[in-house]
Design a protein around this motif. Structure first.
Motif, PDB file in Angstrom:
ATOM      1  N   GLY A 111      10.729   0.944  -1.827  1.00 38.98           N
ATOM      2  CA  GLY A 111      10.244   0.052  -2.876  1.00 38.98           C
ATOM      3  C   GLY A 111       8.733  -0.069  -2.836  1.00 38.98           C
ATOM      4  O   GLY A 111       8.173  -1.096  -3.214  1.00 38.98           O
ATOM      5  N   ALA A 112       8.082   0.974  -2.388  1.00 34.77           N
ATOM      6  CA  ALA A 112       6.624   0.967  -2.251  1.00 34.77           C
ATOM      7  C   ALA A 112       5.975   0.781  -3.620  1.00 34.77           C
ATOM      8  O   ALA A 112       6.364   1.417  -4.600  1.00 34.77           O
ATOM      9  CB  ALA A 112       6.149   2.270  -1.611  1.00 34.77           C
ATOM     10  N   ALA A 113       4.980  -0.111  -3.657  1.00 41.24           N
ATOM     11  CA  ALA A 113       4.343  -0.440  -4.929  1.00 41.24           C
ATOM     12  C   ALA A 113       2.908   0.073  -5.018  1.00 41.24           C
ATOM     13  O   ALA A 113       2.342   0.136  -6.098  1.00 41.24           O
ATOM     14  CB  ALA A 113       4.370  -1.945  -5.128  1.00 41.24           C
ATOM     15  N   GLY A 114       2.317   0.419  -3.910  1.00 42.27           N
ATOM     16  CA  GLY A 114       0.926   0.844  -3.949  1.00 42.27           C
ATOM     17  C   GLY A 114       0.499   1.450  -2.637  1.00 42.27           C
ATOM     18  O   GLY A 114       1.296   1.585  -1.705  1.00 42.27           O
ATOM     19  N   PRO A 115      -0.774   1.807  -2.538  1.00 40.86           N
ATOM     20  CA  PRO A 115      -1.292   2.462  -1.333  1.00 40.86           C
ATOM     21  C   PRO A 115      -1.102   1.658  -0.047  1.00 40.86           C
ATOM     22  O   PRO A 115      -1.027   2.228   1.030  1.00 40.86           O
ATOM     23  CB  PRO A 115      -2.786   2.639  -1.632  1.00 40.86           C
ATOM     24  CG  PRO A 115      -2.885   2.613  -3.112  1.00 40.86           C
ATOM     25  CD  PRO A 115      -1.783   1.719  -3.589  1.00 40.86           C
ATOM     26  N   GLN A 116      -0.981   0.351  -0.159  1.00 37.09           N
ATOM     27  CA  GLN A 116      -0.794  -0.476   1.033  1.00 37.09           C
ATOM     28  C   GLN A 116       0.560  -0.228   1.692  1.00 37.09           C
ATOM     29  O   GLN A 116       0.755  -0.554   2.864  1.00 37.09           O
ATOM     30  CB  GLN A 116      -0.968  -1.967   0.706  1.00 37.09           C
ATOM     31  CG  GLN A 116       0.136  -2.571  -0.132  1.00 37.09           C
ATOM     32  CD  GLN A 116      -0.069  -2.388  -1.641  1.00 37.09           C
ATOM     33  OE1 GLN A 116      -0.927  -1.627  -2.071  1.00 37.09           O
ATOM     34  NE2 GLN A 116       0.724  -3.080  -2.429  1.00 37.09           N
TER      35      GLN A 116
END
Length: 149
Positions: A111-116
């Protein structure tokens, strides 16, 4: 037969065949494995042996680049021969499409949403793709997937 046993058998075969180039490369592998075992005081399993070989492959690729840039084709050819022997002990490499599919699946699973969230995705992929894909390229694909997401 385990990977270490296979390497030992291949070393014996190379000795009998008097194949000096192959024998030298296999001896480098056994020396690196023994060094790691002595340093860490453990018996390496197949996954750890593959990690040692993968590191050696990366070193050979870097050396080939440097030797060719320096005009030392003779040394680059030696490194290429060692690279061929080392690569024989690694599992079959995945195609670019297969790696991209794994990256997409890992991004969706976490569920990764961004570079973080790159660390989460790479953590999953490292276990699945280690030894079967260039992790630098995988990292670049993950970064691209997360920045457009």
């Amino acid at each position: 037969m385990g990977l270490k046993a296979q390497i030992t058998e291949d070393m014996k075969t190379a000795m009998r065949a008097k194949d000096a180039g192959r024998l030298g490369a296999i001896r480098l592998i056994t020396a690196a494995i023994k060094q790691k075992e002595v340093d860490e005081r453990v018996e390496l399993d197949d996954v750890q042996v593959q990690a040692v070989i993968e590191k050696m492959i990366k070193q050979r690729k870097d050396s080939i680049t440097q030797f060719e840039a320096g005009g030392r084709q003779d040394l680059a050819d030696i490194e290429k021969a060692e690279l061929a022997v080392l690569s024989a002990y690694m599992p079959a490499a995945l195609s670019d499409d297969e790696v991209k599919a794994e990256v997409d699946a890992a991004v969706a699973a976490t569920g990764a949403a961004g570079p973080q969230d790159m660390g989460k995705v790479m953590g999953i992929l490292k276990g699945k793709l280690a030894g079967r894909a260039d992790m630098t390229a995988v990292s670049a694909l993950v970064k691209a997937a997360l920045t457009k997401a």
